[in-house]
Design a protein around this motif. Structure first.
Motif, PDB file in Angstrom:
ATOM      1  N   ALA A 137       0.827  -1.258   0.141  1.00 25.37           N
ATOM      2  CA  ALA A 137       0.136  -0.071  -0.316  1.00 25.37           C
ATOM      3  C   ALA A 137       0.974   1.602  -0.436  1.00 25.37           C
ATOM      4  O   ALA A 137       0.078   1.995  -0.337  1.00 25.37           O
ATOM      5  N   ASN A 138       2.596   1.122   1.049  1.00 30.72           N
ATOM      6  CA  ASN A 138       2.959   2.217   0.980  1.00 30.72           C
ATOM      7  C   ASN A 138       3.324   2.334  -0.406  1.00 30.72           C
ATOM      8  O   ASN A 138       4.021   3.716  -0.961  1.00 30.72           O
ATOM      9  N   GLU A 139       3.882   1.680  -1.407  1.00 33.66           N
ATOM     10  CA  GLU A 139       4.697   1.659  -2.307  1.00 33.66           C
ATOM     11  C   GLU A 139       3.605   2.139  -3.504  1.00 33.66           C
ATOM     12  O   GLU A 139       4.156   3.130  -4.466  1.00 33.66           O
ATOM     13  N   TRP A 140       2.531   1.540  -3.982  1.00 32.38           N
ATOM     14  CA  TRP A 140       1.004   2.183  -4.494  1.00 32.38           C
ATOM     15  C   TRP A 140       1.335   3.580  -4.075  1.00 32.38           C
ATOM     16  O   TRP A 140       0.711   4.506  -5.376  1.00 32.38           O
ATOM     17  N   LEU A 141       0.738   3.805  -3.170  1.00 33.39           N
ATOM     18  CA  LEU A 141       0.833   4.891  -2.824  1.00 33.39           C
ATOM     19  C   LEU A 141       1.353   6.837  -3.084  1.00 33.39           C
ATOM     20  O   LEU A 141       1.626   7.351  -3.156  1.00 33.39           O
ATOM     21  N   GLU A 142       2.707   6.372  -3.203  1.00 29.56           N
ATOM     22  CA  GLU A 142       4.276   6.647  -3.078  1.00 29.56           C
ATOM     23  C   GLU A 142       4.057   6.167  -4.804  1.00 29.56           C
ATOM     24  O   GLU A 142       4.523   8.208  -5.323  1.00 29.56           O
ATOM     25  N   LEU A 143       3.626   5.741  -5.284  1.00 30.93           N
ATOM     26  CA  LEU A 143       3.565   5.938  -7.113  1.00 30.93           C
ATOM     27  C   LEU A 143       2.389   6.876  -7.670  1.00 30.93           C
ATOM     28  O   LEU A 143       2.896   7.500  -8.769  1.00 30.93           O
ATOM     29  N   GLN A 144       1.509   7.080  -6.908  1.00 29.45           N
ATOM     30  CA  GLN A 144       0.708   7.598  -7.539  1.00 29.45           C
ATOM     31  C   GLN A 144       0.159   9.528  -6.794  1.00 29.45           C
ATOM     32  O   GLN A 144      -0.204  10.054  -7.233  1.00 29.45           O
ATOM     33  N   LYS A 145       2.080   9.268  -5.969  1.00 22.24           N
ATOM     34  CA  LYS A 145       2.414  10.915  -5.686  1.00 22.24           C
ATOM     35  C   LYS A 145       2.088  11.773  -6.459  1.00 22.24           C
ATOM     36  O   LYS A 145       1.144  13.225  -5.609  1.00 22.24           O
ATOM     37  N   LYS A 146       2.020  11.923  -7.356  1.00 24.30           N
ATOM     38  CA  LYS A 146       2.655  12.593  -8.405  1.00 24.30           C
ATOM     39  C   LYS A 146       1.056  13.202  -9.008  1.00 24.30           C
ATOM     40  O   LYS A 146       0.222  13.749  -9.847  1.00 24.30           O
ATOM     41  N   ARG A 147       0.376  11.866  -9.237  1.00 24.08           N
ATOM     42  CA  ARG A 147      -0.950  11.720 -10.378  1.00 24.08           C
ATOM     43  C   ARG A 147      -2.564  12.110  -8.968  1.00 24.08           C
ATOM     44  O   ARG A 147      -3.212  12.864  -9.140  1.00 24.08           O
ATOM     45  N   LEU A 148      -2.492  11.915  -7.671  1.00 26.49           N
ATOM     46  CA  LEU A 148      -3.087  12.827  -7.199  1.00 26.49           C
ATOM     47  C   LEU A 148      -3.438  13.666  -6.715  1.00 26.49           C
ATOM     48  O   LEU A 148      -2.059  14.235  -6.484  1.00 26.49           O
TER      49      LEU A 148
ATOM     50  N   ILE B 268      -5.153  -1.494  -3.736  1.00 30.36           N
ATOM     51  CA  ILE B 268      -4.158  -2.028  -3.557  1.00 30.36           C
ATOM     52  C   ILE B 268      -3.663  -3.480  -4.035  1.00 30.36           C
ATOM     53  O   ILE B 268      -3.101  -3.717  -4.551  1.00 30.36           O
ATOM     54  N   PHE B 269      -4.801  -4.126  -3.766  1.00 31.57           N
ATOM     55  CA  PHE B 269      -4.860  -5.507  -4.068  1.00 31.57           C
ATOM     56  C   PHE B 269      -4.530  -5.371  -6.030  1.00 31.57           C
ATOM     57  O   PHE B 269      -3.964  -6.309  -6.421  1.00 31.57           O
ATOM     58  N   ARG B 270      -5.303  -4.762  -6.624  1.00 28.73           N
ATOM     59  CA  ARG B 270      -5.628  -5.081  -8.294  1.00 28.73           C
ATOM     60  C   ARG B 270      -3.104  -4.790  -8.188  1.00 28.73           C
ATOM     61  O   ARG B 270      -2.848  -4.960  -9.173  1.00 28.73           O
ATOM     62  N   TYR B 271      -3.648  -3.815  -7.545  1.00 30.02           N
ATOM     63  CA  TYR B 271      -2.117  -3.269  -7.603  1.00 30.02           C
ATOM     64  C   TYR B 271      -0.908  -4.333  -6.830  1.00 30.02           C
ATOM     65  O   TYR B 271       0.205  -4.889  -8.492  1.00 30.02           O
TER      66      TYR B 271
ATOM     67  N   ALA C 120       0.363 -10.893  -5.353  1.00 30.45           N
ATOM     68  CA  ALA C 120      -1.639 -10.818  -5.002  1.00 30.45           C
ATOM     69  C   ALA C 120      -1.865 -12.304  -5.908  1.00 30.45           C
ATOM     70  O   ALA C 120      -1.526 -11.441  -7.293  1.00 30.45           O
ATOM     71  N   GLU C 121      -3.057 -13.130  -5.970  1.00 33.04           N
ATOM     72  CA  GLU C 121      -3.438 -13.738  -6.954  1.00 33.04           C
ATOM     73  C   GLU C 121      -5.537 -12.766  -6.359  1.00 33.04           C
ATOM     74  O   GLU C 121      -5.351 -14.030  -7.915  1.00 33.04           O
ATOM     75  N   ARG C 122      -6.212 -12.854  -6.178  1.00 29.57           N
ATOM     76  CA  ARG C 122      -7.049 -12.003  -6.327  1.00 29.57           C
ATOM     77  C   ARG C 122      -7.581 -11.107  -5.255  1.00 29.57           C
ATOM     78  O   ARG C 122      -6.185 -10.916  -4.383  1.00 29.57           O
ATOM     79  N   ASP C 123      -8.551 -10.710  -5.094  1.00 27.87           N
ATOM     80  CA  ASP C 123      -8.651  -9.301  -5.051  1.00 27.87           C
ATOM     81  C   ASP C 123      -9.520  -9.264  -3.988  1.00 27.87           C
ATOM     82  O   ASP C 123     -11.299  -9.579  -4.051  1.00 27.87           O
TER      83      ASP C 123
END
Length: 394
Positions: free
Chosen positions: A104-115, A174-177, A184-187
């Motif tokens: 989740a932290n990894e995803w949030l960091e990647l989205q920082k410029k877009r959000l 987060i799960f889709r990422y 992960a295999e599923r959401d």
């Protein structure tokens, strides 16, 4: 009967393991070799599981009972204590890359410029406040729908139904990422569609009656307090932007001589640059504001820290001070106020919608509208300011 310390200490071992039960799933296992282990028996999704709580007497009866109550609280929150312990061991061993928290932290960091900053901050708040405490330390594959639902039910119990829905949607991202990055295999959050109470949306409170609008404008003119707050209050009905767009306005965005405020896309809800034509009345207010906040980056600097903009709730708090409760008028209500009156005054709906910065589904038409309606929007904004001046007069 609950176990006593005397029984735990003096019961002799036999040729077979013995179990001395204390209640709530806690028992002392006495092995034939004399070792005495605390065990906790519990159920998750109908399956019985065991957890070791340490060796007696190093772990006393009192300490074992305290640990039992702590673990039972985790179970009520939808957390499997065994999985939680396994996650902690993985963390201690340095294998934390596949936990919900890490991904989740990894995803949030990647989205920082877009959000938008406000959206990023809300995601951070949901993650730290609700999701990580519930199952953040678990590997993604160990997070189950009941665990997520238990965390969401806790949020619902506080009356925050919309937050619960947002948290479920956030989990899905987060799960889709994690699936896309082979971790992960599923959401599991997808299984919870329809499991939450629906959100009942109520319109934001706004005054739309012309006579009462006049009362509101006169009340604002009489506001006594922090000057940037006064100027923000006075400008709000003239520009009817979203509260966050107004309070975070920067001097670099405003051309007083050209009577134009250009809000960059990074600060807009729809991530598109937005032009706000400024009436002569709006320019006058901004020139007055410049005298008290020209040494700040922000047009409306904060009460305690001029390096920051007004806080989220400042405008609403000021309206409360003026005698307008939250079910009567809000900072966001200036948008409904303007939209209602401008439509009734006969201005073209497309012009009004464009000035409100509402999304245009057709991208080609959105570009066309931006160019086509700007002259009309300039006329409308000046006519609107003149109209408000008329209402302001008793």
């Amino acid at each position: 009967m609950p176990l006593t310390d005397t029984e735990a200490r003096k019961t002799p071992p036999s040729d077979r393991p013995q179990k001395l039960f204390d209640g709530g799933g806690l028992y002392l296992l006495i092995n034939p070799n004399g070792t005495r282990w605390w065990r906790l028996k519990y159920r998750v999704a109908g399956s019985e599981k065991l957890l070791s709580l340490g060796v007696y007497p190093e772990v006393s009866l009192k300490a074992a009972r305290e640990r039992r109550e702590e673990l039972r609280r985790q179970l009520k929150a939808g957390i499997d204590p065994g999985q939680q312990r396994r996650a902690e061991k993985l963390s201690q061993a340095g294998a934390v890359a596949d936990t919900f928290e890490a991904i989740a932290n990894e995803w949030l960091e990647l989205q920082k410029k877009r959000l938008a900053p406000a959206t990023h901050s809300k995601c951070r708040w949901m993650l730290d406040g609700y999701l990580i405490p519930a199952f953040g330390r678990l590997p993604m594959g160990d997070v189950t729908p009941p665990m997520i639902l238990a965390a969401l039910r806790l949020i619902e119990s506080k009356g925050a139904h919309e937050t619960a829905h947002r948290c479920r949607a956030f989990c899905g991202r987060i799960f889709r990422y994690a699936i896309a990055t082979s971790r992960a295999e599923r959401d599991p959050s997808a299984d919870l569609r329809g499991a939450l109470a629906p959100v009942v949306h109520t319109p934001r409170a706004a005054i739309t009656d012309p006579e009462r609008i006049g009362d509101l404008l006169r009340a604002i003119d009489g506001y006594e307090g922090h000057y940037p707050t006064l100027y923000a209050l006075r400008l709000a009905p003239l520009v009817f932007t979203r509260p966050g767009e107004l309070r975070c306005a920067e001097w670099a965005e405003i051309d007083l001589d050209g009577a134009e405020w250009v809000i960059p896309g990074r600060r807009m809800k729809m991530r598109q640059e937005h032009i706000v034509p400024l009436s002569t009345q709006a320019v006058e207010i901004l020139r007055a504001a410049h005298k008290v906040s020209s040494n700040s980056r922000f047009v409306f600097p904060g009460v305690r820290n001029r390096a920051e903009p007004l806080s989220n709730n400042t405008i609403n708090a000021a309206l409360r001070r003026l005698g307008y409760p939250k079910d009567e008028m809000t900072g966001h209500g200036f948008r409904a106020l303007a939209s209602t009156r401008l439509n009734e005054m006969g201005w073209a709906p497309d012009v009004i919608e464009r000035q409100l910065a509402h999304a245009e589904a057709n991208r080609v038409r959105a570009v066309y509208n931006r160019a086509q309606y700007l002259p009309e929007r300039r006329k409308m904004m000046q006519a609107w300011a003149d109209y408000l001046d008329g209402l302001r007069r008793p």
